[in-house]
Design a protein around this motif. Structure first.
Motif, short mmCIF file in Angstrom:
data_model
loop_
_atom_site.label_atom_id
_atom_site.label_comp_id
_atom_site.label_asym_id
_atom_site.label_seq_id
_atom_site.Cartn_x
_atom_site.Cartn_y
_atom_site.Cartn_z
N HIS A 162 -10.56 10.41 -5.30
CA HIS A 162 -9.18 9.93 -5.29
C HIS A 162 -8.98 8.95 -6.45
N GLN A 168 0.82 -1.21 0.00
CA GLN A 168 0.00 0.00 0.00
C GLN A 168 0.86 1.27 0.00
N ARG A 171 -2.27 10.58 1.01
CA ARG A 171 -2.22 10.04 -0.34
C ARG A 171 -1.19 8.93 -0.45
N SER A 186 -11.13 4.43 -8.66
CA SER A 186 -11.27 5.71 -7.96
C SER A 186 -12.27 5.55 -6.82
N GLU A 215 -1.02 8.33 -6.31
CA GLU A 215 -2.42 8.72 -6.17
C GLU A 215 -2.60 10.21 -6.40
N ARG A 223 -6.15 6.30 -8.17
CA ARG A 223 -4.91 5.58 -7.92
C ARG A 223 -4.57 4.72 -9.12
N GLU A 224 -3.35 4.87 -9.63
CA GLU A 224 -2.93 4.10 -10.79
C GLU A 224 -3.04 2.61 -10.51
N ARG A 241 -6.04 4.85 4.77
CA ARG A 241 -5.53 6.19 4.45
C ARG A 241 -5.03 6.88 5.73
#
Length: 242
Positions: free
Chosen positions: A132, A19, A92, A139, A96, A134-135, A81
């Protein structure tokens, strides 16, 4: 609360590395024998930890061993988070970004949010929203419902654009008060039009979809201060990291 078992501790260790971006998609995890030596556990315990990570969609088995998966359907939880904030100082994750930032003073229309925040329906509260991205993952549409008394010490809540720091950290610095998080709540409901638009989902008007909703409530010595709601798109799921 039951004690955390050894295989859960090992899984949590590698979950955090994934993460936080220390292990990226395609990176290899150590061989099981090395995990056994590092954590002083039996092979069966190490293998159970790896099976847990695989069941969460975080890793996959290849001919070269266990590697970090692309995680196309696994979304970040609000609790994860906050844990990331404690470890790194940022809410983040690596890679992200956020968009669709909106904030303002509005009356609270949802009776459940009003109840959790300790106000009357249609009382005025601060609402902050963002998406948000994130690759390699889905989302999430996040909303913060904040009691107006927070505006005294943190007037930046109504400032333009995203805040440079997590507002709760500023609140704690300026008031000396600690914030306590209640146990995370999870439920499901039909996605709203606002959420569809924010997440960029194109869905025919005659169709509906269920979404996972995760809610965290924060209190200080005066009572509830923030209700943080994460909405995950249809098909996404999240991993409990607490």
């Amino acid at each position: 609360m039951p004690p955390i078992r050894r295989y859960e501790e090992i899984a949590a260790h590698y979950r955090r590395l994934i993460q936080d971006g220390d292990l990226s998609p395609g990176d290899s995890l150590p061989p099981l024998r090395k995990v056994c030596d590092e954590f002083s556990v039996a092979m069966a315990t190490a293998n159970r930890a790896f099976q847990l990570l695989k069941s969460e969609g975080l890793t996959e088995a290849t001919s070269e061993g266990t590697v970090v998966a692309a995680r196309p359907d696994v979304a970040v939880t609000g609790a994860a988070r906050l844990k990331h904030l404690e470890r790194t100082g940022s809410t983040r994750f690596p890679g992200e970004t956020s968009s669709n930032h909106w904030h303002g003073l509005r009356s609270v229309a949802d009776p459940l949010i009003a109840e959790l925040l300790g106000v009357e329906p249609h009382d005025e509260i601060v609402i902050r929203r963002r998406v948000h991205h994130r690759e390699g993952g889905p989302s999430t549409f996040d909303s913060s419902y904040i009691h107006v008394r927070a505006l005294g010490p943190v007037e930046e809540l109504l400032g333009e654009g995203p805040m440079e720091r997590f507002w709760q950290e500023i609140y704690k610095e300026r008031t000396g008060r600690e914030l306590i998080k209640s146990p995370e709540r999870r439920t499901a409901r039909i996605i709203s039009q606002t959420e569809l638009e924010a997440l960029g989902i194109d869905m025919p008007a005659d169709r509906t979809a269920a979404v996972l909703v995760v809610v965290n409530v924060f209190h200080d010595e005066e009572g509830p201060l923030e209700v943080w709601e994460d909405v995950y798109p249809p098909g996404a799921w999240q991993v409990d990291t607490e």
